[in-house]
Design an enzyme around this catalytic site. Structure first.
Site, short mmCIF file in Angstrom:
data_model
loop_
_atom_site.label_atom_id
_atom_site.label_comp_id
_atom_site.label_asym_id
_atom_site.label_seq_id
_atom_site.Cartn_x
_atom_site.Cartn_y
_atom_site.Cartn_z
N ASN A 190 -23.85 4.94 -44.39
CA ASN A 190 -24.50 4.64 -45.67
C ASN A 190 -23.91 5.57 -46.73
OD1 ASN A 190 -26.22 7.09 -46.00
ND2 ASN A 190 -27.08 6.32 -44.09
N SER A 193 -22.78 -3.96 -41.13
CA SER A 193 -23.89 -4.56 -41.90
C SER A 193 -24.80 -5.49 -41.11
CB SER A 193 -23.38 -5.33 -43.14
OG SER A 193 -22.97 -4.44 -44.16
N THR A 194 -24.56 -5.70 -39.81
CA THR A 194 -25.36 -6.70 -39.08
C THR A 194 -26.62 -6.12 -38.42
OG1 THR A 194 -24.11 -6.43 -37.04
CG2 THR A 194 -23.34 -8.12 -38.59
N GLY A 234 -28.72 3.35 -35.85
CA GLY A 234 -27.69 2.41 -35.38
C GLY A 234 -26.41 3.10 -34.94
N VAL A 235 -25.28 2.50 -35.29
CA VAL A 235 -23.96 3.03 -34.93
C VAL A 235 -23.81 4.45 -35.48
CG1 VAL A 235 -21.49 2.77 -35.29
CG2 VAL A 235 -22.87 0.75 -34.95
N ASP A 236 -24.25 4.64 -36.69
CA ASP A 236 -24.14 5.94 -37.36
C ASP A 236 -24.82 7.05 -36.55
OD1 ASP A 236 -23.50 7.67 -39.42
OD2 ASP A 236 -24.92 6.83 -40.87
N ASP A 279 -20.87 -0.09 -26.18
CA ASP A 279 -21.22 1.00 -27.09
C ASP A 279 -19.92 1.57 -27.68
OD1 ASP A 279 -21.85 3.44 -28.24
OD2 ASP A 279 -23.02 4.15 -26.53
N ILE A 280 -19.78 1.52 -28.99
CA ILE A 280 -18.53 1.91 -29.63
C ILE A 280 -18.21 3.40 -29.42
CG2 ILE A 280 -19.46 2.47 -31.94
CD1 ILE A 280 -17.02 0.87 -33.09
N1 AR6 Z 1 -22.01 0.51 -30.51
C1 AR6 Z 1 -21.66 -0.69 -31.06
N2 AR6 Z 1 -22.47 -1.40 -31.85
C2 AR6 Z 1 -23.69 -0.89 -32.13
C3 AR6 Z 1 -24.13 0.36 -31.62
C4 AR6 Z 1 -23.22 1.07 -30.77
N3 AR6 Z 1 -23.53 2.25 -30.23
N4 AR6 Z 1 -25.38 0.60 -32.09
C5 AR6 Z 1 -25.72 -0.46 -32.86
N5 AR6 Z 1 -24.71 -1.37 -32.88
P1 AR6 Z 1 -26.13 -0.75 -37.85
P2 AR6 Z 1 -25.53 -1.56 -40.63
C6 AR6 Z 1 -24.61 -2.65 -33.60
O1 AR6 Z 1 -27.58 -0.83 -38.11
O2 AR6 Z 1 -26.24 -2.84 -40.45
C7 AR6 Z 1 -27.59 3.20 -40.36
O3 AR6 Z 1 -28.84 3.82 -40.45
C8 AR6 Z 1 -25.87 -3.27 -34.11
O4 AR6 Z 1 -26.48 -4.05 -33.08
O5 AR6 Z 1 -25.60 0.40 -37.07
O6 AR6 Z 1 -24.20 -1.55 -41.31
C9 AR6 Z 1 -26.63 3.72 -41.42
O7 AR6 Z 1 -26.82 5.09 -41.68
C10 AR6 Z 1 -25.35 -4.13 -35.26
O8 AR6 Z 1 -24.86 -5.38 -34.77
O9 AR6 Z 1 -25.28 -0.76 -39.25
C11 AR6 Z 1 -26.97 2.88 -42.61
O10 AR6 Z 1 -28.07 3.38 -43.30
C12 AR6 Z 1 -24.16 -3.35 -35.78
O11 AR6 Z 1 -23.85 -2.39 -34.77
C13 AR6 Z 1 -27.30 1.53 -42.01
O12 AR6 Z 1 -27.76 1.83 -40.68
C14 AR6 Z 1 -24.40 -2.64 -37.10
O13 AR6 Z 1 -25.72 -2.12 -37.14
C15 AR6 Z 1 -26.09 0.63 -41.90
O14 AR6 Z 1 -26.52 -0.63 -41.42
#
Ligand code: AR6
Length: 182
Positions: A24, A135-136, A32-34, A10-11
Site C-alpha cells: 500500500n 489488488s485481488t 495479505g501478501v504484504d 505461497d509467494i
Molecule cells: N502468496 C501468494 N498470494 C497470496 C498470499 C501469499 N502468501 N497471501 C495472500 N495472497 P492482498 P491487495 C493472495 O490482500 O488486494 C495489504 O494489507 C490473495 O489471496 O495481499 O493488493 C497491503 O498492505 C489475493 O488473491 O493484496 C495493502 O493495504 C492476492 O494475493 C492491501 O493489502 C492479493 O491480496 C493490498 O491489497
C-alpha cells in the site's frame, strides 16, 4: 521472450530474483501478501521501506508533528525495490495496486503495477520475477478481470525478464490465470 509460469502457493516460498509485493502507499506493511513478505523476509525489508518512504518527494511524504506520516506515500501504479531480507530472492519490488471501484475503471492503474514492476526489475537486472494477483485480496478487484489485465500487460511489455511466475494463493485464482493463458 518472456515465458509465463503459473504456480499455486505461497509467494514467500518462491526462489526468484525478485518477488513483487502487493503493498500500500504507506510502504509500512499490511496484511495479505504484504504481511507474509514482511513476516518471512524479516525487519531489513521494513527498514529499507522506511528509508524509501522518507526519500519520496515532500508532497508525498508530509509528516505530522510526532512523526505520523500523513502524505500519500508511493502513488498507486508505481513500484520501488528493496532488499528481500531472508527471502530466497535478491529483491522485493513493492507496488501499489488500485482499490477496486464499481463506478470508476481503474484497470490502467492495475496494468501500470505490472509494467512498472517489470521496469524496476529491468533496472535491477532481475531475470525471474514472481507476481501475486495484485489488488485481488483486500483491494477486492474481481479475479477474472485482474487475471486478464495481469496476463495481457505482461505479454505486451517489452522487458529483459526471462520468466514471469504468477503465484496464486488458491485454486480459484490459479484457474482464472490459467484461462487467460489458454
Ligand atoms: N502468496 C501468494 N498470494 C497470496 C498470499 C501469499 N502468501 N497471501 C495472500 N495472497 P492482498 P491487495 C493472495 O490482500 O488486494 C495489504 O494489507 C490473495 O489471496 O495481499 O493488493 C497491503 O498492505 C489475493 O488473491 O493484496 C495493502 O493495504 C492476492 O494475493 C492491501 O493489502 C492479493 O491480496 C493490498 O491489497
Amino acid at each position: 521472450m518472456t515465458t509465463i509460469e503459473l504456480v499455486q502457493g505461497d509467494i514467500t516460498r518462491e526462489s526468484v530474483d525478485a518477488i513483487v509485493n502487493a503493498a500500500n502507499s504507506s510502504l509500512l506493511g499490511g496484511g495479505g501478501v504484504d504481511g507474509a513478505i514482511h513476516r518471512r523476509g524479516g525487519p531489513a525489508i521494513l527498514e529499507e521501506c522506511r528509508r524509501l518512504r522518507a526519500s519520496l518527494p515532500q508532497a508525498l511524504n508530509s509528516v505530522r508533528a510526532g512523526g505520523t506520516p500523513i502524505g500519500k506515500g508511493l502513488p498507486t501504479g508505481q513500484a520501488v525495490a528493496t532488499t528481500a531480507g531472508n527471502l530466497d530472492a535478491r529483491w522485493v519490488i513493492h507496488t501499489v495496486g488500485p482499490v477496486f471501484s464499481a463506478t470508476e475503471d481503474r484497470s490502467a492503474l492495475l496494468a501500470s503495477c505490472y509494467r512498472e514492476s517489470l521496469r524496476v526489475a529491468d533496472e535491477l537486472g532481475a531475470r525471474t520475477v514472481a507476481f501475486p494477483a495484485i489488488s485481488t485480496g483486500v483491494y477486492r478487484y474481481p479475479m477474472e478481470d485482474a487475471a486478464r489485465i495481469a496476463v495481457d500487460t505482461v505479454r505486451a511489455t517489452k522487458t529483459d525478464v526471462e520468466e514471469v511466475r504468477f503465484v496464486l494463493f488458491d485454486e480459484q485464482a490459479y484457474e482464472a490465470f490459467a484461462r487467460q493463458l489458454r
